[in-house]
Design an enzyme around this catalytic site. Structure first.
Site, short mmCIF file in Angstrom:
data_model
loop_
_atom_site.label_atom_id
_atom_site.label_comp_id
_atom_site.label_asym_id
_atom_site.label_seq_id
_atom_site.Cartn_x
_atom_site.Cartn_y
_atom_site.Cartn_z
N GLU A 273 32.21 6.03 -43.72
CA GLU A 273 31.13 5.19 -44.41
C GLU A 273 31.75 4.24 -45.06
OE1 GLU A 273 29.36 8.22 -46.79
OE2 GLU A 273 28.19 9.13 -45.21
N GLY A 275 32.33 0.47 -47.00
CA GLY A 275 31.74 -0.46 -47.50
C GLY A 275 32.33 -1.75 -47.74
N TYR A 316 31.41 -3.31 -64.65
CA TYR A 316 32.58 -2.36 -64.63
C TYR A 316 33.72 -3.12 -65.30
CZ TYR A 316 30.16 -0.59 -60.37
OH TYR A 316 29.23 -0.17 -59.51
N CYS A 342 21.19 -14.86 -71.39
CA CYS A 342 21.05 -14.69 -72.75
C CYS A 342 21.81 -13.14 -73.11
CB CYS A 342 19.76 -14.66 -73.37
SG CYS A 342 19.17 -16.50 -72.93
C1 LIG Z 1 28.96 3.76 -52.00
C2 LIG Z 1 29.10 4.84 -50.97
C3 LIG Z 1 30.15 4.52 -49.97
C4 LIG Z 1 30.84 3.43 -49.72
O1 LIG Z 1 31.75 3.09 -50.56
P1 LIG Z 1 32.78 1.79 -50.45
O2 LIG Z 1 33.87 2.11 -51.53
O3 LIG Z 1 32.29 0.63 -50.63
O4 LIG Z 1 33.61 2.03 -49.17
C5 LIG Z 1 30.14 5.77 -48.86
N1 LIG Z 1 29.39 6.74 -48.67
C6 LIG Z 1 28.53 6.92 -49.97
C7 LIG Z 1 27.66 8.02 -50.09
C8 LIG Z 1 28.41 6.14 -50.90
O5 LIG Z 1 27.85 6.35 -51.97
#
Ligand SMILES: *Cc1c(COP(=O)(O)O)cnc(C)c1O
Length: 420
Positions: A273, A275, A316, A342
């Protein structure tokens, strides 16, 4: 590698000057390089060639329909965390059989929506969720494919806000309690146990924590097999980091190299997964300098983008490189890059050595493709910005800038206030 580069002191996105796009769409705007998106998706997905796997892009990092569509065309699925994300994924043409659904707080209507869409798998995060899902699937005469998201208790060594795989975090089920939960799940009429999943955190810059997590998960897989609950999917979540500043994260190839040998013996399909690692460095936020000002303590460069457009620095304290769209060679200075909002927390960069910008100059906030637009809001009633994709010598609007009308859409003033 990304496709934002300089030619004669002028920043280009692929083959188009960024200033040309700014002139056409106004500022601020997000700009994504098509070639980088493709390259990063393929680098990740290709790293696992030879191992049965499915790359489910984590769409909370960037959920623009055009970007999802691009990944769908490359064979990608998505990881969703809400009904809204499921809606977007289906709109973009993602194959439901390549959708996994994570999140600790899945609502009843979202579970129904996902069941009726026949998604691949629910990553269940609590025993109550498991029961609720079984119940809802029953009333719909469906069987829900699930993995239990386990918390392997490994330290991802990242920012505490984006660390998710420690025992103290809200995510998943303690790996020590997982076998018991799997036994329960296997006995439920409307649940089909498909896999084991985890996601230990984000912006990881070492392979070690992933390896630790996989080792623990493989142990669990063995236990489940012995208990007569074999699984076919091992979902390792996302989390691979990128270079914002000086970080030196592993290439997907190194990550894959470490993982592949650990799971080679079983007939498992791996799910990932990712991102940030795919979209992070494929996007920039382009802003215009409005004013410059100096106090006794500090120099400020006030730009037209703000924390509502890119929240990561405020949230962050994250680092994003700031680069000029046109290099003017007028020297450097130490300054804060701030927006019009603001709030003192409204900054894009702090105490940074930057070009001596002047009003009207354009600058680029680099590495803004992940958790940039997708985290944006309309705070201070600022319409959300435009998104543009550049491909070769063409650029395409992939999201119009919002209007003031968009800001008030859906709001209503009750009669008693109108006629009072
Ligand atoms: C946020 C998230 C991701 C993606 O994380 P990255 O650091 O952007 O690769 C994958 N799986 C779950 C369950 C997440 O919450």
């Amino acid at each position: 590698m990304h496709h934002f580069h300089y030619k004669d002191g002028e920043m280009y996105g692929e083959d188009v000057p960024v200033a040309t796009i700014a002139e056409a769409v106004g500022t601020p705007f997000y700009l994504y390089a098509h070639a980088t998106l493709v390259q990063h998706f393929k680098a990740f997905d290709g790293a696992f060639e030879g191992a049965r796997h499915l790359t489910c892009f984590s769409m909370k990092s960037n959920s623009n329909l055009a970007i999802l569509r691009l990944f769908a065309g490359l064979g990608g699925g998505v990881d969703i965390v809400s009904g809204g994300e499921l809606f977007r994924a289906l709109q973009a043409g993602i194959d439901p059989k390549k959708i996994v659904y994570s999140g600790v707080g899945k609502r009843e209507e979202d579970l129904q929506f996902a069941l009726s869409s026949d998604i691949l798998m629910f990553n269940v995060e609590s025993s109550q969720e498991l029961m609720r899902l079984n119940e809802i699937a029953g009333t719909m005469k469906k069987k829900a494919g699930i993995a239990i998201r386990v918390n392997p208790d490994v330290d991802p060594k990242t920012h505490p806000y984006i660390s998710t795989g420690l025992r103290e975090n809200k995510f998943g089920i303690d790996i020590r309690e997982a076998p018991e939960q799997y036994t329960v799940a296997a006995g439920l009429k409307h649940i089909r146990v498909l896999g084991v999943s985890c996601h230990i955190g984000s912006q990881l810059t070492e392979v070690g924590p992933f390896v630790d997590a996989v080792a623990k998960l493989m142990g669990l897989l063995g236990e489940l097999e012995k208990a007569g609950i074999p699984v076919t999917f091992l979902d390792l979540g996302g989390g691979l980091g990128i270079t914002y500043d000086q970080e030196d994260p592993p290439h997907p190839r190194e990550y894959a190299g470490a993982i592949k040998q650990m799971v080679s013996r079983s007939n498992i399909t791996l799910i990932f997964e990712p991102g940030r690692v795919i979209v992070g460095n494929a996007g920039i936020l382009v802003a215009k300098v409005l004013y410059t000002k100096s106090t006794a303590e500090k120099n400020f460069i006030v730009v037209d983008a703000a924390m509502n457009d890119l929240m990561r620095p405020s949230l962050y304290n994250s680092f994003h490189a700031i680069q000029p769209v046109r290099k003017k060679g007028k020297g450097k200075l130490q300054a804060d890059i701030v927006g019009p909002i603001c709030e003192s927390g409204d900054f894009l960069a702090k105490d940074r050595e930057v070009d001596a910008y002047e009003p009207g100059d354009l600058l680029a906030v680099m590495s803004a493709g992940a958790y940039g637009f997708s985290m944006s809001s309309t705070y201070n009633s600022r319409p959300r910005v435009a998104e543009v994709m550049v491909r070769g010598d063409h650029f395409y609007s992939i999201r119009k800038r919002e209007t003031y009308e968009d800001l008030v859409r859906g709001e209503e003033i009750p009669d008693f206030l109108l006629n009072g």
